[in-house]
Write an enzyme that holds these catalytic residues in place. Structure first.
Site, PDB file in Angstrom:
ATOM      1  N   ASP A  68      70.598   3.312  64.584  1.00 12.72           N
ATOM      2  CA  ASP A  68      70.609   4.605  63.783  1.00 12.72           C
ATOM      3  C   ASP A  68      69.428   4.404  62.809  1.00 12.72           C
ATOM      4  O   ASP A  68      68.901   3.367  62.440  1.00 12.72           O
ATOM      5  CB  ASP A  68      71.983   4.839  63.217  1.00 12.72           C
ATOM      6  CG  ASP A  68      72.538   3.602  62.641  1.00 12.72           C
ATOM      7  OD1 ASP A  68      71.755   2.659  62.265  1.00 12.72           O
ATOM      8  OD2 ASP A  68      73.853   3.705  62.404  1.00 12.72           O
ATOM      9  N   ASN A 137      85.832   4.038  58.306  1.00 17.57           N
ATOM     10  CA  ASN A 137      86.467   4.785  58.771  1.00 17.57           C
ATOM     11  C   ASN A 137      86.521   4.929  60.284  1.00 17.57           C
ATOM     12  O   ASN A 137      86.911   5.926  61.010  1.00 17.57           O
ATOM     13  CB  ASN A 137      85.970   6.378  58.461  1.00 17.57           C
ATOM     14  CG  ASN A 137      84.586   6.587  58.600  1.00 17.57           C
ATOM     15  OD1 ASN A 137      84.027   5.640  59.342  1.00 17.57           O
ATOM     16  ND2 ASN A 137      83.698   7.422  58.168  1.00 17.57           N
ATOM     17  N   HIS A 139      83.690   4.230  62.142  1.00 10.71           N
ATOM     18  CA  HIS A 139      82.466   4.605  63.033  1.00 10.71           C
ATOM     19  C   HIS A 139      81.723   3.550  63.440  1.00 10.71           C
ATOM     20  O   HIS A 139      81.972   2.431  63.102  1.00 10.71           O
ATOM     21  CB  HIS A 139      81.459   5.604  61.911  1.00 10.71           C
ATOM     22  CG  HIS A 139      80.660   4.779  60.755  1.00 10.71           C
ATOM     23  ND1 HIS A 139      81.088   5.211  59.560  1.00 10.71           N
ATOM     24  CD2 HIS A 139      79.920   3.827  60.779  1.00 10.71           C
ATOM     25  CE1 HIS A 139      80.343   4.297  58.472  1.00 10.71           C
ATOM     26  NE2 HIS A 139      79.470   3.440  59.388  1.00 10.71           N
ATOM     27  N   GLU A 144      80.374   9.528  63.519  1.00  9.56           N
ATOM     28  CA  GLU A 144      81.343   9.420  62.478  1.00  9.56           C
ATOM     29  C   GLU A 144      82.743  10.273  63.316  1.00  9.56           C
ATOM     30  O   GLU A 144      82.598  10.866  64.383  1.00  9.56           O
ATOM     31  CB  GLU A 144      80.929  10.624  61.248  1.00  9.56           C
ATOM     32  CG  GLU A 144      80.010   9.916  60.557  1.00  9.56           C
ATOM     33  CD  GLU A 144      80.504   8.973  59.374  1.00  9.56           C
ATOM     34  OE1 GLU A 144      81.345   8.285  59.573  1.00  9.56           O
ATOM     35  OE2 GLU A 144      79.879   9.020  58.256  1.00  9.56           O
TER      36      GLU A 144
HETATM   37  C1  GLP Z   1      76.494   1.531  58.453  1.00  2.00           C
HETATM   38  C2  GLP Z   1      76.002   1.502  59.678  1.00  2.00           C
HETATM   39  C3  GLP Z   1      77.003   0.928  60.753  1.00  2.00           C
HETATM   40  C4  GLP Z   1      77.634  -0.276  60.177  1.00  2.00           C
HETATM   41  C5  GLP Z   1      78.528   0.022  58.964  1.00  2.00           C
HETATM   42  C6  GLP Z   1      79.148  -1.092  58.317  1.00  2.00           C
HETATM   43  O1  GLP Z   1      77.208   2.853  58.135  1.00  2.00           O
HETATM   44  N1  GLP Z   1      75.349   2.475  60.415  1.00  2.00           N
HETATM   45  O2  GLP Z   1      76.168   0.608  62.013  1.00  2.00           O
HETATM   46  O3  GLP Z   1      78.517  -0.753  61.139  1.00  2.00           O
HETATM   47  O4  GLP Z   1      77.421   0.440  58.045  1.00  2.00           O
HETATM   48  O5  GLP Z   1      78.453  -1.781  57.571  1.00  2.00           O
HETATM   49  P1  GLP Z   1      78.910  -3.134  56.912  1.00  2.00           P
HETATM   50  O6  GLP Z   1      78.471  -4.282  58.016  1.00  2.00           O
HETATM   51  O7  GLP Z   1      78.135  -3.463  55.878  1.00  2.00           O
HETATM   52  O8  GLP Z   1      80.158  -2.951  56.234  1.00  2.00           O
END
Ligand code: GLP
Length: 261
Positions: A68, A137, A139, A144
């Site tokens: 993304d 959440n 995702h 989402e």
């Molecule tokens: C972002 C990214 C996700 C990732 C998520 C959790 O929203 N788009 O790909 O999995 O954060 O991030 P973290 O690993 O910092 O908890």
């Protein structure tokens, strides 16, 4: 089939995932990887960079597709996901710039750009291995919770909870982009293998719900239950709900980490 792996700690999770990537690249030097951002995969990227430095890994033919990118942030901006990947992995290994792929979240014709991204993944032969983190959440990428699973790459409006969670990485919460472009569920589920990584107690409940409850678009990661080769790997805190539920969890290096368990 879902395999649950609990590692001694976060660093050991990084080594476990790096082992899987190292084995893949040795078997298939032109492997195609799907890669996430976030704090969770940093231990993996550090480990890959150090193995490259030690001459154990060659990324010269590896192709990567990131999950993304934020809308409205220049790719050279330090807040962009491209910058994150350059900083944590790409600048430290010998991957070729032309083999690094991101969706252009600010393309004028976004529909065309999303189709191009899906086409590029397919033309590369699909993802051999997809790494994922999970949002609070549920995702994955930036898919989402919503009323249906979206198959292709698409633009999303980030949820308030995601904006709040990601605000820690920006100078001010108001700087967090409200929109992003994400790989869809289709390219993810077409990956030959998937590894979901998680560390920390705050992810334990959502991780468990995603792999234990019903499959529903309101909890996007739950779709991964339907994948044939999906591994969930986490540290003891993240894997707590699985461990307490009696689901079959395989312990890596467990002799040192669970005390009397
Ligand atoms: C972002 C990214 C996700 C990732 C998520 C959790 O929203 N788009 O790909 O999995 O954060 O991030 P973290 O690993 O910092 O908890």
């Amino acid at each position: 089939m879902i395999k649950l792996i609990c590692t001694k700690n976060k660093e050991e999770m990084g080594r476990y995932v790096a082992d899987r990537i190292e084995r893949l690249i040795k078997r298939k030097p032109d492997a195609v990887l799907g890669l996430p951002t976030g704090t969770t995969p940093i231990v993996v990227y550090n480990e890959l960079a150090s193995r490259f430095g030690a001459g154990r890994l060659d990324f010269s033919r590896v192709k990567t597709f990131n999950l993304d990118e934020y809308c409205g942030i220049d790719e050279n901006d330090t807040d962009s996901y491209r910058h994150f990947m350059m900083e944590h992995l790409f600048s430290k290994v010998n991957i070729r710039p032309e083999n690094i792929h991101f969706p252009d979240a600010d393309a004028i014709d976004l529909e065309k750009e999303c189709a191009r991204y899906d086409g590029a993944i397919a033309a590369a032969g699909g993802l051999d291995l997809l790494l994922l983190g999970i949002g609070h959440n549920g995702h994955i990428g930036f898919n989402e919770p919503q009323s249906e699973f979206v198959v292709g790459t698409h633009k999303v409006r980030l949820s308030d909870s995601t904006i709040a969670a990601n605000a820690r990485l920006f100078a001010s919460p108001s700087d967090v982009p409200r929109r992003a472009v994400t790989m869809g569920i289709g390219s993810m589920m077409n990956a030959a293998k998937i590894i979901v990584m998680s560390s920390g107690a705050d992810k334990s409940e959502i991780l468990y719900q995603a792999f234990h409850g019903s499959v529903k678009p309101g909890l996007p990661a739950s779709i991964l239950q339907l994948h044939d080769h999906c591994t969930v790997v986490g540290d003891p805190d993240a894997m707590r709900c699985f461990r307490e539920s009696g689901m079959p969890v395989e312990y890596v290096e467990n002799e040192n980490c669970f005390g009397g368990e």
